[in-house]
Motif scaffolding. Structure first.
Motif, PDB file in Angstrom:
ATOM      1  N   ALA A 142      21.952 -39.873   2.100  1.00  0.00           N
ATOM      2  CA  ALA A 142      22.570 -38.551   2.230  1.00  0.00           C
ATOM      3  C   ALA A 142      23.573 -38.550   3.370  1.00  0.00           C
ATOM      4  CB  ALA A 142      21.505 -37.484   2.468  1.00  0.00           C
ATOM      5  N   CYS A 143      24.636 -37.761   3.215  1.00  0.00           N
ATOM      6  CA  CYS A 143      25.645 -37.672   4.276  1.00  0.00           C
ATOM      7  C   CYS A 143      25.286 -36.607   5.312  1.00  0.00           C
ATOM      8  CB  CYS A 143      27.018 -37.367   3.674  1.00  0.00           C
ATOM      9  SG  CYS A 143      27.240 -35.656   3.079  1.00  0.00           S
ATOM     10  N   GLY A 144      24.489 -35.604   4.907  1.00  0.00           N
ATOM     11  CA  GLY A 144      24.084 -34.541   5.815  1.00  0.00           C
ATOM     12  C   GLY A 144      25.065 -33.406   5.964  1.00  0.00           C
ATOM     13  N   LYS A 145      26.248 -33.500   5.349  1.00  0.00           N
ATOM     14  CA  LYS A 145      27.284 -32.499   5.589  1.00  0.00           C
ATOM     15  C   LYS A 145      27.800 -31.800   4.331  1.00  0.00           C
ATOM     16  CE  LYS A 145      29.001 -34.661   9.831  1.00  0.00           C
ATOM     17  NZ  LYS A 145      30.172 -35.234  10.543  1.00  0.00           N
ATOM     18  N   CYS A 146      27.633 -32.394   3.161  1.00  0.00           N
ATOM     19  CA  CYS A 146      28.171 -31.786   1.935  1.00  0.00           C
ATOM     20  C   CYS A 146      27.354 -30.559   1.546  1.00  0.00           C
ATOM     21  CB  CYS A 146      28.178 -32.808   0.797  1.00  0.00           C
ATOM     22  SG  CYS A 146      26.529 -33.265   0.198  1.00  0.00           S
ATOM     23  N   TRP A 147      27.820 -29.846   0.511  1.00  0.00           N
ATOM     24  CA  TRP A 147      27.120 -28.630   0.069  1.00  0.00           C
ATOM     25  C   TRP A 147      25.673 -28.937  -0.310  1.00  0.00           C
ATOM     26  CZ3 TRP A 147      24.399 -26.899  -4.093  1.00  0.00           C
ATOM     27  CH2 TRP A 147      24.219 -25.516  -4.205  1.00  0.00           C
ATOM     28  N   SER A 148      25.462 -30.024  -1.043  1.00  0.00           N
ATOM     29  CA  SER A 148      24.107 -30.361  -1.473  1.00  0.00           C
ATOM     30  C   SER A 148      23.200 -30.641  -0.278  1.00  0.00           C
ATOM     31  CB  SER A 148      24.131 -31.568  -2.414  1.00  0.00           C
ATOM     32  OG  SER A 148      24.768 -31.253  -3.627  1.00  0.00           O
ATOM     33  N   CYS A 149      23.685 -31.436   0.660  1.00  0.00           N
ATOM     34  CA  CYS A 149      22.866 -31.741   1.833  1.00  0.00           C
ATOM     35  C   CYS A 149      22.584 -30.495   2.665  1.00  0.00           C
ATOM     36  CB  CYS A 149      23.552 -32.799   2.690  1.00  0.00           C
ATOM     37  SG  CYS A 149      23.538 -34.464   1.987  1.00  0.00           S
ATOM     38  N   GLN A 150      23.572 -29.606   2.797  1.00  0.00           N
ATOM     39  CA  GLN A 150      23.364 -28.372   3.543  1.00  0.00           C
ATOM     40  C   GLN A 150      22.316 -27.488   2.885  1.00  0.00           C
ATOM     41  OE1 GLN A 150      24.770 -27.441   6.671  1.00  0.00           O
ATOM     42  NE2 GLN A 150      25.118 -29.653   6.543  1.00  0.00           N
ATOM     43  N   HIS A 151      22.094 -27.667   1.567  1.00  0.00           N
ATOM     44  CA  HIS A 151      21.060 -26.924   0.846  1.00  0.00           C
ATOM     45  C   HIS A 151      19.806 -27.771   0.608  1.00  0.00           C
ATOM     46  CE1 HIS A 151      24.561 -24.357   0.097  1.00  0.00           C
ATOM     47  NE2 HIS A 151      23.711 -23.393  -0.177  1.00  0.00           N
ATOM     48  N   GLU A 152      19.673 -28.856   1.378  1.00  0.00           N
ATOM     49  CA  GLU A 152      18.521 -29.757   1.343  1.00  0.00           C
ATOM     50  C   GLU A 152      18.296 -30.383  -0.028  1.00  0.00           C
ATOM     51  OE1 GLU A 152      15.319 -27.299   3.082  1.00  0.00           O
ATOM     52  OE2 GLU A 152      15.562 -28.567   4.863  1.00  0.00           O
ATOM     53  N   LEU A 153      19.369 -30.585  -0.786  1.00  0.00           N
ATOM     54  CA  LEU A 153      19.319 -31.269  -2.075  1.00  0.00           C
ATOM     55  C   LEU A 153      19.857 -32.690  -1.875  1.00  0.00           C
ATOM     56  CD1 LEU A 153      20.703 -28.336  -4.262  1.00  0.00           C
ATOM     57  CD2 LEU A 153      18.299 -28.977  -3.913  1.00  0.00           C
ATOM     58  N   TYR A 154      19.144 -33.446  -1.047  1.00  0.00           N
ATOM     59  CA  TYR A 154      19.676 -34.699  -0.537  1.00  0.00           C
ATOM     60  C   TYR A 154      19.874 -35.762  -1.610  1.00  0.00           C
ATOM     61  CZ  TYR A 154      18.460 -32.624   3.963  1.00  0.00           C
ATOM     62  OH  TYR A 154      18.367 -31.787   5.044  1.00  0.00           O
ATOM     63  N   SER A 155      19.056 -35.769  -2.652  1.00  0.00           N
ATOM     64  CA  SER A 155      19.179 -36.821  -3.664  1.00  0.00           C
ATOM     65  C   SER A 155      20.378 -36.623  -4.576  1.00  0.00           C
ATOM     66  CB  SER A 155      17.898 -36.915  -4.506  1.00  0.00           C
ATOM     67  OG  SER A 155      17.730 -35.777  -5.331  1.00  0.00           O
ATOM     68  N   VAL A 156      21.079 -35.497  -4.423  1.00  0.00           N
ATOM     69  CA  VAL A 156      22.328 -35.283  -5.158  1.00  0.00           C
ATOM     70  C   VAL A 156      23.480 -35.088  -4.175  1.00  0.00           C
ATOM     71  CG1 VAL A 156      21.359 -34.498  -7.339  1.00  0.00           C
ATOM     72  CG2 VAL A 156      21.685 -32.840  -5.499  1.00  0.00           C
ATOM     73  N   CYS A 157      23.393 -35.774  -3.031  1.00  0.00           N
ATOM     74  CA  CYS A 157      24.492 -35.765  -2.061  1.00  0.00           C
ATOM     75  C   CYS A 157      25.809 -36.078  -2.767  1.00  0.00           C
ATOM     76  CB  CYS A 157      24.225 -36.801  -0.973  1.00  0.00           C
ATOM     77  SG  CYS A 157      25.596 -37.040   0.187  1.00  0.00           S
ATOM     78  N   GLU A 158      26.840 -35.372  -2.379  1.00  0.00           N
ATOM     79  CA  GLU A 158      28.131 -35.476  -3.068  1.00  0.00           C
ATOM     80  C   GLU A 158      29.038 -36.572  -2.507  1.00  0.00           C
ATOM     81  OE1 GLU A 158      29.489 -31.514  -2.505  1.00  0.00           O
ATOM     82  OE2 GLU A 158      27.871 -30.649  -3.695  1.00  0.00           O
ATOM     83  N   ASN A 159      28.620 -37.225  -1.428  1.00  0.00           N
ATOM     84  CA  ASN A 159      29.526 -38.146  -0.736  1.00  0.00           C
ATOM     85  C   ASN A 159      29.078 -39.607  -0.675  1.00  0.00           C
ATOM     86  OD1 ASN A 159      31.476 -36.191  -0.075  1.00  0.00           O
ATOM     87  ND2 ASN A 159      30.322 -35.559   1.735  1.00  0.00           N
ATOM     88  N   THR A 160      27.863 -39.924  -1.072  1.00  0.00           N
ATOM     89  CA  THR A 160      27.354 -41.276  -0.791  1.00  0.00           C
ATOM     90  C   THR A 160      27.354 -42.215  -1.989  1.00  0.00           C
ATOM     91  OG1 THR A 160      25.078 -40.519  -1.138  1.00  0.00           O
ATOM     92  CG2 THR A 160      25.919 -40.511   1.138  1.00  0.00           C
ATOM     93  N   ASN A 161      27.767 -41.740  -3.152  1.00  0.00           N
ATOM     94  CA  ASN A 161      27.815 -42.616  -4.320  1.00  0.00           C
ATOM     95  C   ASN A 161      29.258 -42.952  -4.661  1.00  0.00           C
ATOM     96  OD1 ASN A 161      27.589 -43.989  -6.713  1.00  0.00           O
ATOM     97  ND2 ASN A 161      26.309 -42.468  -7.742  1.00  0.00           N
ATOM     98  N   PRO A 162      29.727 -44.132  -4.267  1.00  0.00           N
ATOM     99  CA  PRO A 162      31.124 -44.486  -4.551  1.00  0.00           C
ATOM    100  C   PRO A 162      31.393 -44.699  -6.037  1.00  0.00           C
ATOM    101  CG  PRO A 162      29.956 -46.364  -3.644  1.00  0.00           C
ATOM    102  CD  PRO A 162      29.033 -45.197  -3.527  1.00  0.00           C
TER     103      PRO A 162
END
Length: 403
Positions: free
Chosen positions: A89-109
């Protein structure tokens, strides 16, 4: 360094791979002290997860010691013992801010690949195909951990055997019971008594369930469910029709909550088994959802079906009519591990949880092929295998230790 790599369907290799390096300012390098083989790893080795490439380093359950950090890492330092979540998880995207870490928007290239299968991308995952980013995994001597301040939790004072499972299967099971909204007085049925199923039983008990019914086909796993995890009842589905047994146990109403801890490679004792196997063989279906179908049909009207077993693609004969007409709720996710790690660590530290009971075998990383054989084929009453990169053969040459 030495690592476990994918070598084709039903093949793994132990050998040399390049050492990891700091690539970004927020990275850390972890020297792995303990890793584990997960049921999800079998989906890779069995060939059900696309985009695996010969030489990919496998493994997403690992922990160890920090040996190097990038200049922007502030929460951990060299020498710290840490456990790392399987999803990055990046910790900063919308998903991470809503504690939806396994769908982080920034860590899957390789998000564009995941979109083809899932509609939207998932987070990056260690050692779990190029569909989830192609990150080298943790069945290795060292691992690069991106966004280390978000993804590495200090666990000083807790032994590896208790801390390791904070990175995947303990939070997954706890989330499964939480998704099911388990509360005092509930009757909870759990399909699968592998490590995640055992922890789901343990979690449901901790949440106050009155009756916990464990379903499996192996006596030693059912025994562990009763004697160690906290199940009140067990069902061997090869001996007893599950739906009939659950109806009899619940006065015809069905369990209040049903948890599928099996996933895409389920087995069954009825006509579903050859049907799903045949469709898989000709690639008309990617997953065998027998446990999921059964959980839906078994759950009482108005109940909740929580799905924490891993599914990778498409299923056939999904009983949507039962879901809609009987007011069922289905909740599922790859676990948002970072949400649960610290609270569960505190439960381990104060003695409320001890996840080490699932460990049955321990061996050097060099013996990983033996570990996969034991785990996949349910040999020697195997439930969970730990891999120790720093462990060596003992004086008599025995390299596998039953715990």
């Amino acid at each position: 360094m030495k690592a476990t790599t994918f070598a084709g369907r039903n093949k793994i290799r132990y050998g040399d791979v390049p050492d990891p390096e700091i690539l970004n300012d927020g990275d850390a390098i972890i020297r792995v002290t303990t890793a584990a083989i997960c049921g999800s790893d079998l989906h890779l080795v069995d060939g059900y997860v696309p985009s695996m490439v010969d030489g990919d380093v496998i493994g997403h359950e690992f922990m160890g010691e920090v040996v190097e950090t990038g200049p922007n890492v502030t929460k951990i330092k060299t020498g710290d013992r840490v456990v790392v979540p399987f999803a990055i998880a990046c910790g900063k995207c919308w998903s991470c801010q809503h504690e939806l870490y396994s769908v982080c928007e920034n860590t899957n290239p390789n998000g564009w690949m995941a979109e083809k299968f899932f509609g939207h991308p998932t987070a990056g995952v260690y050692g779990y195909s190029h569909l989830t980013g192609g990150y080298p995994g943790g069945q290795a001597e060292y691992v690069r951990t991106p966004f280390a301040d978000v993804n590495a939790l200090k666990v000083d004072g807790v032994p590896d055997e208790q801390a390791l499972f904070l990175g995947d299967i303990l939070p997954t099971a706890w989330m499964g019971a939480e998704f099911a909204e388990v509360k005092p007085g509930d009757v909870v049925a759990i399909w699968g008594c592998g490590p995640v199923g055992q922890f789901a039983i343990h979690s449901a008990k901790a949440m106050g369930a009155e009756r916990i019914i464990a379903i499996d086909r192996f006596d030693y796993r059912l025994d562990m469910a009763r004697e160690r995890a906290g199940a009140t009842d067990t069902i061997d589905y090869e001996q007893v029709p599950v739906l009939e047994a659950l109806n009899e146990m619940t006065g015809g109403r069905g369990p209040d909550k049903c948890i599928d801890a099996v996933g895409m490679e389920a087995h069954s004792n009825d006509i579903q088994w050859p049907h799903d196997r045949a469709k898989q063989a000709v690639r008309m279906e990617t997953d065998r959802p027998m446990a999921l179908r059964e959980a839906i049909m078994a759950c009482r009207s108005g109940g909740i079906v929580s799905v924490i077993g891993v599914y990778g693609g498409f299923v056939d004969k999904f009983p949507m009519g039962a879901v809609m007409n009987r007011s069922l709720t289905i909740r599922s996710a790859q676990c948002h591990v970072q949400r649960y790690m610290r609270p569960l660590l505190e439960k381990i530290q104060n003695g409320q949880l001890d996840p080490s009971f699932v460990i049955t075998h321990e061996m050097p990383l060099s013996e990983v092929a033996t570990g996969y054989d034991l785990f996949k084929n349910k040999l020697d009453d195997c439930v969970k295998v730990l891999l120790k990169p720093g462990m060596s053969m003992d004086g008599e040459g025995a390299s596998v230790r039953a715990v």
